[in-house]
Motif scaffolding. Structure first.
Motif: not given
Length: 295
Positions: A140-153, A272-287
């Motif tokens: 999986p580390s060699l695959q292109t993927k959509f991604f989310a990573r949280a840190n304290p900020l 819960e609207r954060i899911a839509g915000t993230i999905a909108d970004l992913f959908n925009g980058l699908l190409p």
């Protein structure tokens, strides 16, 4: 009709079978010789390879037709937004990465024609989203993927591309991205899309050493501005991005996220609207993920 036009393969062209991307080295009647990017070569049958590619096209079409009905109802069922404790490097006691939480909530909103899923990464405050048919083909580390990573900020979200530091490792997805970016219209579209969405090109692992890319490339009116600690900013036009990336060291692992960071306060406020915000970004980058021309 020219005889070569009726043949499914051409010498020197690149195709993709179940093992990955390959180049046709030679064709002699029904015999052909293939070479993968690792340098491995094999003699095979034109008819066999044509059948494999036809089966892959059929399977993708069937998966696309069934996709909407394949997302379980449980996906995102318990997601009510990120919690303050989720913004940490330690994942102990957190639940946001599961498919019943943010992972599944975003999956439901992806505008894709093939089955997608999410994977929480063991020991990391991180989620990957990818095509079910692609994610397990190689590591999986060699695959292109959509991604989310949280840190304290904040939480960093976007499309994630990697290239191994070992030339013998599978690099199909990276080579696919490079070929896509080489098209001037794609490079121009990417620049405009990143700028419009407030996104950058960055490395998600700033605390790791010996990486090929570090710092952050911010899209500006005229191109990109590359900021790196301890160095002067470098500005370059959008069509030079492929050359800048191509000049990065191949002796070190390359990690790139094309996306944006959402602050902890902003993410919590969206509930819960954060899911839509993230999905909108992913959908925009699908190409980018699908290596296709933007609509």
């Amino acid at each position: 009709m020219d005889e070569t036009e009726s043949k499914p393969f051409r010498t020197g062209e690149r195709y993709e079978n179940r093992r990955g991307l390959f180049e046709v080295i030679s064709i002699d009647g029904d015999s052909m010789r293939l070479r993968w990017d690792t340098g491995a070569e094999v003699a095979t049958s034109v008819a066999l390879q044509a059948k494999i590619l036809a089966n892959m096209d059929r399977e993708l079409a069937e998966a696309s037709a069934e996709k909407r009905g394949k997302v379980p109802r449980s996906f995102g069922e318990f997601f009510r937004g990120l919690q303050p404790a989720d913004f940490a490097d330690d994942v102990t006691g957190t639940h946001w990465r599961s498919r019943e939480q943010l992972g599944g909530a975003v999956t439901k909103l992806l505008e894709v024609g093939e089955p997608f899923n999410s994977w929480s990464i063991y020991g990391r405050s991180e989620i990957h989203w990818a095509s079910v048919s692609r994610y397990g083909l190689t590591h999986p580390s060699l695959q292109t993927k959509f991604f989310a990573r949280a840190n304290p900020l904040e939480i960093l979200v976007g499309v994630y591309l990697e290239r191994s530091d070992k030339p013998t490792d599978n690099q199909d997805d990276w080579l696919r991205f490079v070929a896509w970016l080489a098209q001037p219209l794609h490079a121009s579209w990417l620049h405009a899309t990143l700028r419009h969405s407030g996104s950058v090109i960055t490395n998600p692992y700033t605390d790791w050493s010996n990486l090929s890319f570090y710092g952050s490339m911010t899209p500006t009116e005229g191109g990109y501005s590359w900021a790196r600690p301890g160095q002067a900013d470098v500005d370059f036009p959008p069509d030079q991005l492929i050359h800048v990336l191509g000049n990065l060291s191949k002796e070190h692992w390359l990690n790139l996220v094309l996306g944006r960071a959402i602050s902890k306060a902003a993410a919590l406020a969206q509930a819960e609207r954060i899911a839509g915000t993230i999905a909108d970004l992913f959908n925009g980058l699908l190409p980018v993920y699908q290596s296709r021309a933007p609509a």
